[in-house]
Design an enzyme around this catalytic site. Structure first.
Site, short mmCIF file in Angstrom:
data_model
loop_
_atom_site.label_atom_id
_atom_site.label_comp_id
_atom_site.label_asym_id
_atom_site.label_seq_id
_atom_site.Cartn_x
_atom_site.Cartn_y
_atom_site.Cartn_z
N VAL A 1 0.81 -1.22 0.00
CA VAL A 1 0.00 0.00 0.00
C VAL A 1 0.84 1.28 0.00
CG1 VAL A 1 -2.02 -1.08 1.09
CG2 VAL A 1 -0.27 0.04 2.53
N ASN B 1 -7.13 -1.03 5.36
CA ASN B 1 -6.94 -1.61 6.70
C ASN B 1 -5.47 -1.92 7.02
OD1 ASN B 1 -7.70 -3.41 9.07
ND2 ASN B 1 -6.83 -4.91 7.64
N SER C 1 -7.23 4.05 14.88
CA SER C 1 -7.00 3.34 16.15
C SER C 1 -7.51 4.19 17.30
CB SER C 1 -5.51 3.09 16.36
OG SER C 1 -5.27 2.58 17.67
N TYR D 1 3.34 5.81 15.15
CA TYR D 1 2.08 5.10 14.95
C TYR D 1 0.91 5.99 15.35
CZ TYR D 1 -1.41 1.33 15.38
OH TYR D 1 -2.53 0.53 15.25
N SER E 1 0.37 8.74 12.93
CA SER E 1 -0.15 8.24 11.65
C SER E 1 -1.64 7.97 11.74
CB SER E 1 0.60 6.96 11.22
OG SER E 1 0.18 5.83 11.96
#
Ligand code: NAD
Length: 294
Positions: free
Chosen positions: A86, A111, A167, A181, A184
């Site tokens: 991706v 995903n 998330s 993370y 992002s």
């Protein structure tokens, strides 16, 4: 029962049939070889969608397809696997083009994501880890959104649904940082919200899925058998347990289907109440549902 319908026997003994919730739709899923992506593939197939499963790992896709044969025996002809990184636009474009012979995509589930073991705080996170994480988790979602829109336009779709996995960490702060993370996933929320506004009159909906901590390799491999590390997190879980991939997949199914036609730009939180918790209850955790894929 055919793969695009569901059959049950009612209390009166009559057979009740209904069309699948995704009948006649084509879905494209990234990170489909495991975890949330694979459980979502199972539910989508059972509800009548044709599914293009994509993942960076070809061996993992082959293994996932083999498992599907026993879980959804009716799937042949209804599923394709496509290797796709991706973080590379050409790879995403080519993978979504695999839907052309099925009339283009109606549903795109962006995903795929990584959480790197060397992701840390503001001082110790390196440029390399930051860029790797953002290339997959942010650019990967952007490319998926871009080519979802282009495919839907090319094939004259009158509606579409794009679901992007963010998330719960994009909504809450943690003193156990994974800065790249977390940043992002915050970007995924902001990007998804904006695209929802841009494309609303084209009837293409964009929603973010915000999973809580899950019983999937992404988190469990990272926690390993470090009990203090686990306990530091588990004490904050209202239900006392990790979420299961199938519990995310059920939410994705709703967001993908026309049942959610007025749900747009949502930060769709599926975290067992974690992001609303202050002091959590004590006692044993209630049982979790079983995943379809073991
Ligand atoms: P997982 O590791 O089981 O699945 C992720 C999949 O993405 C893997 O099959 C992997 O091969 C694939 N992938 C990795 N890099 C890729 C790339 N460059 N291109 C294409 N595919 C790639 O993890 P999961 O728990 O199912 O996670 C799915 C999503 O949910 C991720 O975006 C993750 O950040 C998010 N999430 C997970 C949790 C959790 O606790 N597991 C919590 C919140 C959010």
């Amino acid at each position: 029962m055919a793969s695009n319908g569901t059959s049950n026997v009612s209390a009166t003994g009559f057979e009740v049939t209904r069309p699948g919730r995704l009948a006649a739709k084509t879905a494209f899923i990234t990170g489909a070889a495991g975890g949330i992506g694979l459980e979502t593939t199972v539910l989508f197939l059972r509800e009548g969608a044709s599914v293009i499963m994509s993942d960076i790992s070809r061996p993992a896709l082959d293994a996932a397809l083999a498992k599907l044969s026993s879980i959804v025996p009716s799937h042949p002809g209804q599923v394709k696997i496509v290797e796709c990184d991706v973080s590379k636009e050409a790879s995403v474009e080519a993978a979504i083009a695999a839907a052309d012979e099925w009339g283009g995509v109606d549903i795109v589930f962006n995903n795929a994501g990584i959480m790197h073991a060397l992701d840390a705080d503001a001082v110790d996170t390196t440029d390399k880890i930051w860029d790797l994480t953002h290339n997959i988790n942010v650019k990967g979602v952007w490319y998926g959104c871009k080519h979802a829109v282009l495919s839907m336009r090319k094939h004259g779709k009158t509606k579409g649904s794009v679901i992007n996995t963010a998330s719960f960490v994009a909504l809450m702060g943690a003193a156990t940082p994974q800065l790249a993370y977390t940043a992002s996933k915050g970007a995924v929320l902001a990007m998804t919200r904006e695209l929802a506004m841009v494309h609303a009159r084209e009837n293409i909906r964009f929603n973010s899925l915000c999973p809580g901590p899950l019983n999937t390799p992404l988190l469990q491999d990272w926690l390993g058998d470090d009990l203090p590390k686990r306990h530091r997190r588990e004490v904050h879980f209202p239900s006392g347990r990790f979420g299961e991939a199938v519990e995310q997949a059920q939410a994705v199914l709703f967001l993908a289907s026309d049942e959610s036609s007025f749900v747009n730009a949502a930060d769709f939180v599926v975290d067992g109440g974690l992001s609303k918790a202050y002091v959590t209850a004590e006692g044993p955790a209630p049982p979790a549902p079983k995943n379809n894929v073991v």
